[in-house]
Design a protein around this motif. Sequence first.
Motif, PDB file in Angstrom:
ATOM      1  N   GLY A 181     -23.096  -2.076   0.241  1.00 35.01           N
ATOM      2  CA  GLY A 181     -22.736  -1.041  -0.729  1.00 35.01           C
ATOM      3  C   GLY A 181     -21.240  -0.948  -0.942  1.00 35.01           C
ATOM      4  O   GLY A 181     -20.459  -1.524  -0.184  1.00 35.01           O
ATOM      5  N   THR A 182     -20.821  -0.231  -1.975  1.00 33.96           N
ATOM      6  CA  THR A 182     -19.380  -0.067  -2.199  1.00 33.96           C
ATOM      7  C   THR A 182     -18.797   0.691  -1.019  1.00 33.96           C
ATOM      8  O   THR A 182     -19.403   1.622  -0.500  1.00 33.96           O
ATOM      9  N   GLY A 183     -17.621   0.261  -0.606  1.00 35.00           N
ATOM     10  CA  GLY A 183     -16.953   0.905   0.516  1.00 35.00           C
ATOM     11  C   GLY A 183     -17.508   0.499   1.865  1.00 35.00           C
ATOM     12  O   GLY A 183     -17.172   1.075   2.883  1.00 35.00           O
ATOM     13  N   SER A 184     -18.371  -0.546   1.899  1.00 33.25           N
ATOM     14  CA  SER A 184     -18.927  -0.958   3.185  1.00 33.25           C
ATOM     15  C   SER A 184     -18.001  -1.949   3.899  1.00 33.25           C
ATOM     16  O   SER A 184     -18.365  -2.516   4.912  1.00 33.25           O
ATOM     17  N   SER A 185     -16.808  -2.178   3.337  1.00 29.33           N
ATOM     18  CA  SER A 185     -15.757  -2.998   3.962  1.00 29.33           C
ATOM     19  C   SER A 185     -15.932  -4.497   3.793  1.00 29.33           C
ATOM     20  O   SER A 185     -15.445  -5.273   4.611  1.00 29.33           O
ATOM     21  N   LYS A 186     -16.567  -4.913   2.716  1.00 29.15           N
ATOM     22  CA  LYS A 186     -16.681  -6.345   2.452  1.00 29.15           C
ATOM     23  C   LYS A 186     -15.305  -6.947   2.195  1.00 29.15           C
ATOM     24  O   LYS A 186     -14.927  -7.957   2.783  1.00 29.15           O
ATOM     25  N   THR A 187     -14.549  -6.307   1.282  1.00 22.83           N
ATOM     26  CA  THR A 187     -13.210  -6.796   0.960  1.00 22.83           C
ATOM     27  C   THR A 187     -12.321  -6.776   2.198  1.00 22.83           C
ATOM     28  O   THR A 187     -11.615  -7.740   2.490  1.00 22.83           O
ATOM     29  N   SER A 188     -12.379  -5.679   2.944  1.00 22.34           N
ATOM     30  CA  SER A 188     -11.549  -5.565   4.147  1.00 22.34           C
ATOM     31  C   SER A 188     -11.840  -6.706   5.105  1.00 22.34           C
ATOM     32  O   SER A 188     -10.941  -7.258   5.733  1.00 22.34           O
ATOM     33  N   TYR A 219      -4.175  -8.871   5.442  1.00 23.12           N
ATOM     34  CA  TYR A 219      -3.937  -7.850   6.467  1.00 23.12           C
ATOM     35  C   TYR A 219      -4.166  -8.489   7.824  1.00 23.12           C
ATOM     36  O   TYR A 219      -4.866  -9.501   7.928  1.00 23.12           O
ATOM     37  N   TYR A 247      -6.670   0.577   8.249  1.00 24.61           N
ATOM     38  CA  TYR A 247      -5.537   0.391   7.343  1.00 24.61           C
ATOM     39  C   TYR A 247      -4.273   1.076   7.833  1.00 24.61           C
ATOM     40  O   TYR A 247      -3.184   0.722   7.454  1.00 24.61           O
ATOM     41  N   TYR A 248      -4.430   2.110   8.675  1.00 23.62           N
ATOM     42  CA  TYR A 248      -3.237   2.874   9.060  1.00 23.62           C
ATOM     43  C   TYR A 248      -2.931   2.805  10.543  1.00 23.62           C
ATOM     44  O   TYR A 248      -2.532   3.784  11.144  1.00 23.62           O
ATOM     45  N   ASP A 268       0.832  -1.211   0.000  1.00 27.81           N
ATOM     46  CA  ASP A 268       0.000   0.000   0.000  1.00 27.81           C
ATOM     47  C   ASP A 268       0.862   1.254   0.000  1.00 27.81           C
ATOM     48  O   ASP A 268       0.449   2.325  -0.428  1.00 27.81           O
ATOM     49  N   GLN A 313     -22.516  -8.051  -5.655  1.00 31.65           N
ATOM     50  CA  GLN A 313     -23.396  -6.885  -5.678  1.00 31.65           C
ATOM     51  C   GLN A 313     -24.824  -7.333  -6.013  1.00 31.65           C
ATOM     52  O   GLN A 313     -25.784  -6.698  -5.620  1.00 31.65           O
ATOM     53  N   VAL A 337     -12.207   0.838   9.531  1.00 25.43           N
ATOM     54  CA  VAL A 337     -13.104   0.431   8.450  1.00 25.43           C
ATOM     55  C   VAL A 337     -13.919  -0.790   8.868  1.00 25.43           C
ATOM     56  O   VAL A 337     -14.908  -1.125   8.241  1.00 25.43           O
ATOM     57  N   GLN A 377     -10.568  -9.299  -5.649  1.00 26.07           N
ATOM     58  CA  GLN A 377     -11.433  -8.412  -6.424  1.00 26.07           C
ATOM     59  C   GLN A 377     -10.648  -7.848  -7.609  1.00 26.07           C
ATOM     60  O   GLN A 377     -11.159  -7.741  -8.710  1.00 26.07           O
TER      61      GLN A 377
HETATM   62  N1  LIG Z   1      -5.519  -0.514   0.753  1.00 24.42           N
HETATM   63  C1  LIG Z   1      -6.267   0.391   1.395  1.00 24.42           C
HETATM   64  N2  LIG Z   1      -5.688   1.386   2.073  1.00 24.42           N
HETATM   65  C2  LIG Z   1      -6.441   2.284   2.737  1.00 24.42           C
HETATM   66  N3  LIG Z   1      -7.770   2.289   2.762  1.00 24.42           N
HETATM   67  C3  LIG Z   1      -8.413   1.329   2.089  1.00 24.42           C
HETATM   68  C4  LIG Z   1      -7.690   0.334   1.373  1.00 24.42           C
HETATM   69  N4  LIG Z   1      -8.586  -0.494   0.807  1.00 24.42           N
HETATM   70  C5  LIG Z   1      -9.812  -0.028   1.154  1.00 24.42           C
HETATM   71  N5  LIG Z   1      -9.713   1.058   1.936  1.00 24.42           N
HETATM   72  C6  LIG Z   1     -10.840   1.798   2.533  1.00 24.42           C
HETATM   73  O1  LIG Z   1     -11.582   0.918   3.345  1.00 24.42           O
HETATM   74  C7  LIG Z   1     -12.963   1.099   3.191  1.00 24.42           C
HETATM   75  C8  LIG Z   1     -13.626  -0.222   2.844  1.00 24.42           C
HETATM   76  O2  LIG Z   1     -13.156  -0.661   1.580  1.00 24.42           O
HETATM   77  P1  LIG Z   1     -13.451  -2.095   1.007  1.00 24.42           P
HETATM   78  O3  LIG Z   1     -12.597  -2.298  -0.170  1.00 24.42           O
HETATM   79  O4  LIG Z   1     -13.360  -3.097   2.094  1.00 24.42           O
HETATM   80  O5  LIG Z   1     -14.978  -1.941   0.557  1.00 24.42           O
HETATM   81  P2  LIG Z   1     -15.856  -2.947  -0.259  1.00 24.42           P
HETATM   82  O6  LIG Z   1     -17.086  -3.155   0.535  1.00 24.42           O
HETATM   83  O7  LIG Z   1     -15.096  -4.153  -0.640  1.00 24.42           O
HETATM   84  O8  LIG Z   1     -16.228  -2.090  -1.529  1.00 24.42           O
HETATM   85  P3  LIG Z   1     -16.503  -2.611  -3.036  1.00 24.42           P
HETATM   86  O9  LIG Z   1     -17.879  -3.145  -3.069  1.00 24.42           O
HETATM   87  O10 LIG Z   1     -16.407  -1.366  -3.839  1.00 24.42           O
HETATM   88  O11 LIG Z   1     -15.468  -3.601  -3.361  1.00 24.42           O
HETATM   89  C9  LIG Z   1     -13.137   2.145   2.114  1.00 24.42           C
HETATM   90  O12 LIG Z   1     -13.496   3.339   2.767  1.00 24.42           O
HETATM   91  C10 LIG Z   1     -11.790   2.290   1.471  1.00 24.42           C
HETATM   92  O13 LIG Z   1     -11.534   3.629   1.158  1.00 24.42           O
END
Ligand SMILES: Nc1ncnc2c1ncn2[C@@H]1O[C@H](COP(=O)(O)OP(=O)(O)OP(=O)(O)O)[C@@H](O)[C@H]1O
Length: 592
Positions: free
Chosen positions: A380-387, A396, A353-354, A118, A539, A361, A427
């Motif tokens: 929704g997008t950005g709801s932290s599913k990937t995280s 991580y 993340y930091y 990152d 989605q 998140v 993703q």
């Molecule tokens: N590598 C990263 N470094 C810093 N912040 C991140 C990083 N990846 C994601 N984020 C932040 O973490 C939050 C959640 O992101 P995440 O990717 O988990 O969402 P998501 O639900 O998977 O979205 P999507 O449906 O668009 O894939 C977002 O606000 C994003 O800005």
Amino acid sequence: MEKSYESIPAGLVIRTLGSEIKEFKMDSLLTPVFMILEVVMEMIIPYLMASIIDKGVTPGDINHIKTTGGLMVVTAVFGLFFGLMGAHFGSRASAGLARNLRNRMFENIQNYSFPNLDKYSTAGLVTRLTTDVTNIQNAYQMLLRMFMRAPASIVIAMVMAFSINAGLSTIYLVAVLFLAVFVFSLMRKITKYFAEVFTKYDDLNESVQENVSGIRVVKAYVREEYETEKFFKAADNIYRMFVRAEKMIILNMPVMQFTVYACILLISWFGAHMIVLGSLTTGELMSLLAYCMNILMSLMMLSFIFVMVSMSTASAKRITEVIIEKPVIVNPDDPVKELTSGSVSFENVSFSYYGKNSGRVLKNINLEIRDGETVGIIGGTGSSKTSLINLISRLYDVTEGSVKVGNVDVRDYDLTVLRNNVAHVLQKNELFSGTILDNLRWGKEDATEEECREACALASADEFIEKLPKKYETLIEQGGSNLSGGQKQRLCIARALLRKPKILILDDSTSAVDTATDSKIRQGFRDYIPGTTKFIIAQRISSVMDADRIIVMDNGSIAGFGSHEELLSSNEIYREVYESQVSGAALSDFDS
Ligand SMILES: Nc1ncnc2c1ncn2[C@@H]1O[C@H](COP(=O)(O)OP(=O)(O)OP(=O)(O)O)[C@@H](O)[C@H]1O
Ligand SMILES: [Mg+2]
């Protein structure tokens, strides 16, 4: 903007780069030795010249001219030989250092974990591996060849000159001192300029690389003109700064020349008087003039090294930063080597993340997932599913709480064991240049063609592969640019399936696949890998509807967890999404 590498102390930079000289220590040592030998030979020549004139030409002694002339030829040949050897060892040492640096950087980058990555842009890493290393290679070669040679040349020439005529040589001493002070104060200023130029250069590099790798998007949004304009401005800035820096360098020349000619004039003037008086010979005067040129050339060289080395400090720091970067996620001391169950639990998990004190998140997540369960994740997008799911395969590490797989904290597993058992289709998936089979075998190195076909059938990738002229031997271009989005996704799923994982994670992995194929793939999972725990992020509600349970993510928290029916009756977000998609589906029915 302050860059993170700027604060790396010089000592650490020198130690880090120095330790990569390794097998080229001998070459690095021999280079200055040969360069000094070359200087010694070079210094003998004016001396012999004086002898030819004074003892050969003036008295008319042909024999003396012949022997001394012969000696001069021998000296010159030796000088040439030493110079060549110095150049040979110098280029070997510097090219070797460059190779070692590149290997070391590449090796370390392979060990980086996601949090490390990152920190850098891909473009930035590429620049460091290429341009920055080349800068260091050039500076190192220059340093090896000139750093000892130039001062040695000045000292020896000075000693020779003084031994010929101390009185006249004081003129040199004064000139050299004057020039040294002048040149170095000028160079310090120039270096500052160049440092500025190079940070601008850096920025330019980064923006170019970003633009070129995203050129398709630039075109799609018709931003060519804007981007070009931006680039022209940046390039023009650099041009202006370069011209300013070069102007100062050019100032060097007249001052140097003035001093050199003043020296020559003074020496000739006083020398001529001395010759008339008989206290100096013509030959001696000639060699004094030769030494004069030598000294001043060496001074020029020194100032040049000075500029070159200070110009490459930023490169050195950037390389060091990559080498000393420690992977954040590493194997524990006494790792668990076996993963027996695909059950997953999240206990009071928070993630940012930091580090601890910045925005979370994920907030206080608690989950229990049974072995073999299929879990849909929607939000929704950005709801932290990937995280959320990145924590399972330890891409991580949690900030607080713990994630357990098979009742063992993921941080206690051997990383290879964990990642072999948790197949994760990212993703942002990637394919690599090579054949389709090569790419599939990333999932399992020794997979037979039969196994690969089976996995492709499960992922519904077989249909399109069979239609390709070379089928499984079809070459995939860099990044998979000769495949469609949906084809890439299906190949990535097949690659993950080859692992025969305990846990399979699909992060939005069928987003580009039509709904019919999507449901066929899910049916395949149910039939062929019923024991595997599956996480399916999507989605489309149709992709998760038939899962055992569904997690509804909202802004980093779990807003609902249950079966489709349960959520439909109890969860407002879920119901809303469902209704909007189902009524929308009536319009887009043709794709199923
Ligand atoms: N590598 C990263 N470094 C810093 N912040 C991140 C990083 N990846 C994601 N984020 C932040 O973490 C939050 C959640 O992101 P995440 O990717 O988990 O969402 P998501 O639900 O998977 O979205 P999507 O449906 O668009 O894939 C977002 O606000 C994003 O800005
Ligand atoms: Mg995501």
